[in-house]
Design an enzyme around this catalytic site. Structure first.
Site, PDB file in Angstrom:
ATOM      1  N   ASN A 100      -4.918  -4.811   4.266  1.00  9.75           N
ATOM      2  CA  ASN A 100      -5.398  -3.428   4.202  1.00  9.75           C
ATOM      3  C   ASN A 100      -4.800  -2.804   2.944  1.00  9.75           C
ATOM      4  O   ASN A 100      -3.620  -2.475   2.905  1.00  9.75           O
ATOM      5  CB  ASN A 100      -4.941  -2.691   5.468  1.00  9.75           C
ATOM      6  N   LYS A 150      -5.418  -0.008   1.615  1.00  8.59           N
ATOM      7  CA  LYS A 150      -5.279   1.457   1.701  1.00  8.59           C
ATOM      8  C   LYS A 150      -5.783   2.134   0.417  1.00  8.59           C
ATOM      9  O   LYS A 150      -6.722   1.641  -0.204  1.00  8.59           O
ATOM     10  CB  LYS A 150      -3.833   1.823   2.048  1.00  8.59           C
ATOM     11  N   HIS A 200      -7.537   3.199  12.540  1.00 18.18           N
ATOM     12  CA  HIS A 200      -6.197   3.025  11.982  1.00 18.18           C
ATOM     13  C   HIS A 200      -5.357   4.276  12.243  1.00 18.18           C
ATOM     14  O   HIS A 200      -5.874   5.391  12.201  1.00 18.18           O
ATOM     15  CB  HIS A 200      -6.288   2.751  10.477  1.00 18.18           C
ATOM     16  N   GLU A 222      -3.381   5.867  10.486  1.00 17.64           N
ATOM     17  CA  GLU A 222      -3.387   6.868   9.407  1.00 17.64           C
ATOM     18  C   GLU A 222      -4.645   7.732   9.473  1.00 17.64           C
ATOM     19  O   GLU A 222      -4.602   8.907   9.106  1.00 17.64           O
ATOM     20  CB  GLU A 222      -3.222   6.166   8.044  1.00 17.64           C
ATOM     21  N   GLU A 275      -0.886  -2.121  16.318  1.00 16.79           N
ATOM     22  CA  GLU A 275      -0.055  -1.634  15.220  1.00 16.79           C
ATOM     23  C   GLU A 275       0.820  -0.483  15.718  1.00 16.79           C
ATOM     24  O   GLU A 275       0.364   0.669  15.743  1.00 16.79           O
ATOM     25  CB  GLU A 275      -0.932  -1.118  14.076  1.00 16.79           C
ATOM     26  N   GLY A 319       4.569   0.596   7.523  1.00 16.25           N
ATOM     27  CA  GLY A 319       5.115   1.062   6.250  1.00 16.25           C
ATOM     28  C   GLY A 319       6.582   1.445   6.317  1.00 16.25           C
ATOM     29  O   GLY A 319       7.112   2.063   5.393  1.00 16.25           O
ATOM     30  N   SER A 370       4.545  -3.685   9.030  1.00 18.26           N
ATOM     31  CA  SER A 370       5.609  -4.331   8.238  1.00 18.26           C
ATOM     32  C   SER A 370       5.625  -5.849   8.380  1.00 18.26           C
ATOM     33  O   SER A 370       6.695  -6.457   8.454  1.00 18.26           O
ATOM     34  CB  SER A 370       6.973  -3.729   8.592  1.00 18.26           C
TER      35      SER A 370
HETATM   36  P1  PGA Z   1       2.304  -2.183   6.617  1.00 18.28           P
HETATM   37  O1  PGA Z   1       0.878  -1.551   7.056  1.00 18.28           O
HETATM   38  O2  PGA Z   1       2.129  -3.669   6.620  1.00 18.28           O
HETATM   39  O3  PGA Z   1       2.565  -1.614   5.251  1.00 18.28           O
HETATM   40  O4  PGA Z   1       3.307  -1.732   7.638  1.00 18.28           O
HETATM   41  C1  PGA Z   1       0.119  -2.125   8.090  1.00 18.28           C
HETATM   42  C2  PGA Z   1      -1.147  -1.332   8.299  1.00 18.28           C
HETATM   43  O5  PGA Z   1      -1.120  -0.104   8.140  1.00 18.28           O
HETATM   44  O6  PGA Z   1      -2.210  -1.895   8.622  1.00 18.28           O
END
Ligand code: PGA
Length: 254
Positions: free
Chosen positions: A12, A14, A98, A100, A170, A176, A216
């Site tokens: 992803n 982003k 997601h 976010e 997730e 993140g 992560s």
């Molecule tokens: P990350 O993000 O690996 O940076 O924690 C995962 C995601 O948001 O899908």
């Protein structure tokens, strides 16, 4: 023995990069994952970068998709992107729900359900994200939270459509942050979610369903996560922005 579900490792990207960056990263990912026979690989660039990536990935087994999709079919929805548009430029996957999007765009479970249905209707594989916030985990609400998210998002699907969904667990506190769920924490939720899907759509759909872990994921924790019986791949954010670390995650069996 781990059941034979083909893993999916999805990146992803982003809201990172630009056209030149995306072309370089896609080329490198295709090159470095070319020998991966044990899993499917996909990348999700931001909307305007998708055609750039599509050109680079032509003829490569690396799939690509989008990070969001409109719940509407077509019409006066300024700024939105339809499932049909994505399909027509070669997307095979799309992330829905997601955290976010849920957080910054106030997306609720019902909207996520409509997006999931729209993606499936256009022939896209929805990567349906669920996960609890830290406060919910601390209050012992992890399982009830993810159960609600899955029940609502998959409501109204028939078994054939449900079987095409990819779930992604997730935990919001792991995205993140550098703080990964332990394999035991991931497995507990994944096994539970498979049980929820079994209750909704039966044994066969549940056994075939791919449930990715996200939050992560890095080259040094992918192996332990993938050793869990119900972890069928990963949705990778930060570590997917670097071809070397993403390909190490893809090539976790080596
Ligand atoms: P990350 O993000 O690996 O940076 O924690 C995962 C995601 O948001 O899908």
């Amino acid at each position: 023995m781990k059941p034979k579900r083909r893993p999916l490792i999805a990146g992803n990207w982003k809201m990172h990069g630009d056209a030149a960056w995306a072309a370089t990263l896609a080329r490198e990912v295709a090159h470095r994952t070319a020998r991966a026979r044990h899993c499917d690989v996909a990348v999700m660039p931001a909307f305007p970068l998708i055609p750039v990536v599509a050109r680079v990935l032509e003829g490569s087994p690396v799939a690509f998709g989008a990070q969001d999709v409109s719940p509407e079919e077509e019409g006066a929805f300024t700024g939105d992107v339809s499932a049909r548009m994505l399909r027509s430029i070669g997307c095979t996957h799309v992330i829905v729900g997601h955290s976010e999007r849920r957080e910054h765009h106030l997306e609720g479970d019902d909207l996520v359900r409509r997006k999931t249905a729209r993606a499936l209707g256009a022939g896209l594989v929805p990567i349906l994200c669920v996960g609890e916030r830290l406060a919910e985990r601390e209050a012992g609400q992890t399982l009830s939270r993810v159960e609600t998210q899955v029940r609502i998002a998959m409501q109204g699907l028939d078994g054939a459509d449900a079987a095409r969904v990819v779930l992604a667990y997730e935990p919001v506190w792991a995205i993140g942050t550098g703080r990964t769920a332990t394999p035991a924490q991931a497995e507990e939720v994944h096994e539970f979610l498979r049980g929820v899907v079994r209750g909704l759509f039966g044994y066969e759909v549940a056994e075939g369903l791919r449930i990715l872990y996200g939050g992560s994921v890095k080259p040094d924790n992918i192996r332990d996560l993938m050793a869990c019986p119900d972890v069928d791949g990963a949705l990778v954010g930060g570590a997917s922005l670097d071809a070397e670390s993403f390909s190490k995650i893809v090539n976790f069996t080596e």
